[in-house]
Design an enzyme around this catalytic site. Structure first.
Site, PDB file in Angstrom:
ATOM      1  N   ASP A 118      47.323  40.050  62.877  1.00  0.00           N
ATOM      2  CA  ASP A 118      48.262  38.988  62.512  1.00  0.00           C
ATOM      3  C   ASP A 118      49.575  39.581  61.993  1.00  0.00           C
ATOM      4  O   ASP A 118      49.646  40.784  61.636  1.00  0.00           O
ATOM      5  CB  ASP A 118      47.606  38.114  61.425  1.00  0.00           C
ATOM      6  CG  ASP A 118      48.089  36.674  61.443  1.00  0.00           C
ATOM      7  OD1 ASP A 118      49.133  36.403  62.053  1.00  0.00           O
ATOM      8  OD2 ASP A 118      47.422  35.827  60.824  1.00  0.00           O
ATOM      9  N   ASP A 152      48.843  27.850  66.019  1.00  0.00           N
ATOM     10  CA  ASP A 152      47.929  27.281  65.019  1.00  0.00           C
ATOM     11  C   ASP A 152      47.728  25.802  65.284  1.00  0.00           C
ATOM     12  O   ASP A 152      46.801  25.196  64.747  1.00  0.00           O
ATOM     13  CB  ASP A 152      48.503  27.465  63.606  1.00  0.00           C
ATOM     14  CG  ASP A 152      48.287  28.895  63.102  1.00  0.00           C
ATOM     15  OD1 ASP A 152      47.458  29.611  63.683  1.00  0.00           O
ATOM     16  OD2 ASP A 152      48.954  29.282  62.127  1.00  0.00           O
TER      17      ASP A 152
END
Ligand code: DGJ
Length: 717
Positions: free
Chosen positions: A461, A530
């Site tokens: 990430d 997301d």
């Protein structure tokens, strides 16, 4: 007098020599040509870019065109590809053709290198082109060398410059934000400049991605129009400049964003620009996408021709709130669904400052003892006991100020020492320009792999852009930071790949805030967003499908938008690399049974969905429905996904024509992914149709009801 005649004869000979000895360089694929030629002034020009010319003889009829890599400070009045400053304030550059080479790398790949040099200034430029014939893809970049004794300053250093001369141009660009990635819009290009760029550094494609579609002459569609897809393989600041001049000529300049990136080249040093990759199609966008996907699977995407792991992720199922028991329970759920892997997300590390929210612990990559007494090792064993693999989340380039790492190494952090720190998601970016930091970042992966060699997957990430820009390591060379950061990242990823070539790795950046083809040479897949609301995902996945193969696009079933059924959510996710991020024991028995079936279908049909050709049958941007088809390369097997979003009741539904099938073959048409007890409403379900019929007449894929989905398998009989 005699002497004068001799000199005149000599001049005439020289002119005719330079005309007849004009150099022609042809960078060809099966269906495209990029043609470069030298002019009488010894410079190199781009004469043509488009559909492949059949006759070599016709090349002489082409206009010479514009200079291939335009320099600044000379007779061109628009945006240059290169600007360099030399000792004593000298600056203009003139590049003359010196030589070129062309060689076959394989039956399908040809490499061309062209050397250009300035006769007055100490600089040379090598242009590199790699042509992939079957895929109609060209990869190109420039290498700039300081041939002098004194340093020179590179101010602009494009990877490529391409020229067009058409009656109209249409640019399709991508914009976005968190949860809104890959939003597509198209506008005409008229006189002046349009710039697509980013200055975010690490999370470079947060607001726009490094890709564009250029339609030439008229707006292209899926099946019609001349279209160029372009993308820059650079995991940092990029810039595309589209400039239409007073004669209607368009230049497209692609490369690293020169913003705050002046780069010094010392004696003999060479600056290698990143690859610009293009594919050109005269048959519209569908063909261009399929070419790019095939190329990516074969040549660019890490393990592009291998399988992928379906998985259960715990991020939305638990957020930071978990312990061993909860995780093991989720692992059992993953095994029950038939998934390949359990992925442990954020929140597993930090002891002095446990990572129980996003404001502490980042940088301290030891498992939190209170939460996970058995450490990561115990979790890998627990996964193994359940017959699944184990994967883990890291964000190795970042640090929370509330961490042991920050206390120990404030000098490893990018920030202006005399200014207040600015935090994006409570964190700062580590200075990857510094080799010690590179070692540290590598050691995070290496340490975990040494302790737990069973780890099969990393989610890497990257949530913060570079802010408050200042590298403690670079000292007076601060304008090297954006470039050296990315180079530092690549050094780490090279080491990871050299030691762990089989690891599957997901590229993530708070959604897909970082995505490009260089990163994807190290990563097997990327997290598209997301936002997992399946309706939003229809758009996001559609947007990315123009450039990236669907096997690289991670799509998870979550609890976002519960008005959509689990079936609808799963059918959307099954068009990409299927995963789940949901408490499956909160589903009904029927939903779980359905999911098991979908997982098994996803694996059974991987060679069609992940490795086949993709056809965008109906765009979600058209309104109420969407449909995508995947077809195996041998055309024996296909899968169609169809979605009703919010149809209107007065709407007339039409059959949708399929594509890419063998017209002579017969296909059995069967709806799959049905809920237990659900009867298919597909007209002709279970019947056999010819490929000809399916492509000329089509199937009734849609209904007039909200949020319905259908998955249809076609098998050659
Ligand atoms: C951002 C990612 O996009 C999410 O999937 C999740 O991994 C969080 N970071 C964790 O902090």
């Amino acid at each position: 007098m005699k002497n004068r005649i001799y000199s005149l004869l000599f001049i005439l000979c020289a002119i005719s020599f330079s005309v007849s000895a004009q150099t022609v360089i042809r960078v060809s694929t099966n269906n495209t040509d990029l043609i470069l030629r030298t002019g009488n002034d010894g410079r190199l020009y781009q004469s043509y870019l488009g559909e492949r010319l059949l006759s070599e003889h016709d090349i002489a009829h082409l206009p010479l065109g514009r200079e291939v890599y335009l320099t600044h400070g000379m007779e061109d009045y628009f945006e240059p590809a290169i600007e360099a400053h030399f000792e004593g304030g000298k600056s203009s550059v003139v590049l003359a053709y010196v030589s070129h080479t062309q060689s076959a790398v394989s039956d399908n790949v040809e490499e061309t290198t062209v050397l250009l040099r300035d006769a007055l200034r100490t600089i040379s430029v090598e242009l590199h082109y790699v042509a992939y014939k079957d895929e109609d893809v060209v990869r190109m970049h420039a290498e700039i060398t300081n041939e002098g004794k004194k340093p020179l300053q590179l101010v602009r250093y494009a990877s490529s410059m391409l020229h067009f001369k058409e009656k109209a141009y249409f640019l399709t660009e991508y914009s976005g934000d968190w949860g809104e990635e890959a939003t597509m819009s198209t506008t005409p290009l008229t006189f002046g400049k349009k710039v697509l760029d980013t200055k975010l550094g690490t999370r470079a494609s947060f607001f726009t991605t490094s890709q564009f579609i250029l339609s030439l002459g008229e707006e292209a569609t899926e099946h019609t129009g001349r279209v160029l897809f372009g993308t820059l393989a650079w995991t940092g600041n990029f810039r595309f400049t589209f400039e239409v001049d007073q004669e209607g000529g368009l230049r497209v300049i692609s490369g690293i964003n020169p913003y705050f990136s002046e780069y010094e080249l010392k004696k003999g040093e060479r600056f290698v620009t990143p690859d610009f990759i293009y594919t050109f199609s005269s048959e519209g966008m569908g063909t261009a996408s399929r070419h790019l996907h095939r190329w990516a699977r074969k040549y660019q995407l890490h393990q592009g021709d291998e399988g992928r792991y379906t998985l259960l992720n715990n991020w939305e199922a638990t957020y930071f709130n978990f312990d061993e028991e909860k995780l093991e329970h989720l692992m059992s759920n993953a095994a029950d669904l038939g998934l390949d892997l359990f992925l442990l997300d954020d929140g597993w590390f930090g002891n002095k400052y446990p990572r129980s929210s996003d404001n502490a612990g980042l940088g301290d990559w030891q498992a939190t003892k209170d939460k996970l007494p058995g450490g990561v090792k115990h979790l890998t064993e627990a996964a193994k006991e359940r017959g699944i693999r184990f994967g883990i989340w890291i964000e190795p380039e970042m640090v929370n100020p509330k961490s042991e790492l920050y206390e120990k190494h404030p000098d490893w952090v990018i920030h202006q020492p005399d200014r207040e720190e600015y935090y994006f998601r409570n964190q700062l970016v580590l200075d990857l320009c510094n080799p010690a930091v590179q070692d540290y970042v590598f050691s995070i992966v290496d340490g975990l792999m040494t302790e737990c060699p069973e780890i099969a997957f990393f989610k890497w990430d990257c949530n913060s852009p570079i802010t408050n820009i200042w590298s403690p390591y670079l000292k007076e060379k601060q304008t090297h930071l954006y470039v050296d950061y990315v180079r530092g990242l690549y050094k780490v990823l090279e080491r990871v790949r050299a030691k762990y070539p089989d690891l599957r790795m997901m590229l993530c950046s708070g959604g897909s805030g970082r995505i490009d083809y260089k990163a994807l040479s190290y990563f097997t897949e990327f997290w598209a967003s997301d936002n997992t609301d399946p309706v939003a995902r229809l758009f996001i996945q559609y947007g990315y499908s123009f450039f990236y193969p669907l096997k690289a696009t991670c799509a998870h079933v979550t609890s976002w938008n519960r008005t959509a059924s689990v079936k609808f959510r799963t059918d959307v996710a099954m068009m990409g690399k299927l995963g789940f991020d949901i408490r499956t024991d909160e589903m009904t028995d029927a939903e779980r049974e359905y999911c098991r079936e979908a997982v098994s279908n996803s694996k059974r049909l991987a060679s069609v969905i992940w490795d086949g050709d993709m056809y965008r049958l109906v765009s979600p941007y058209e309104g109420n429905h969407a449909a995508t088809q995947f077809c195996a390369e041998d055309k024996k097997h296909a899968v169609v996904f169809a979605f009703d979003i919010h149809p209107s009741h007065s709407e007339r539904l039409h059959a949708v024509k399929l594509e890419g099938l063998d017209p002579q073959a017969n296909y059995k048409v069967e709806e799959i992914n049905l809920m237990p007890g659900q009867r298919s409403r597909l007209r002709g379900n279970g019947d056999t149709f010819s490929g000809d019929f399916l492509m000329k007449v089509g199937l009734n894929l849609f209904s007039e009801r909200d949020l319905q989905s259908r998955v249809i398998e076609l098998t050659e009989q």
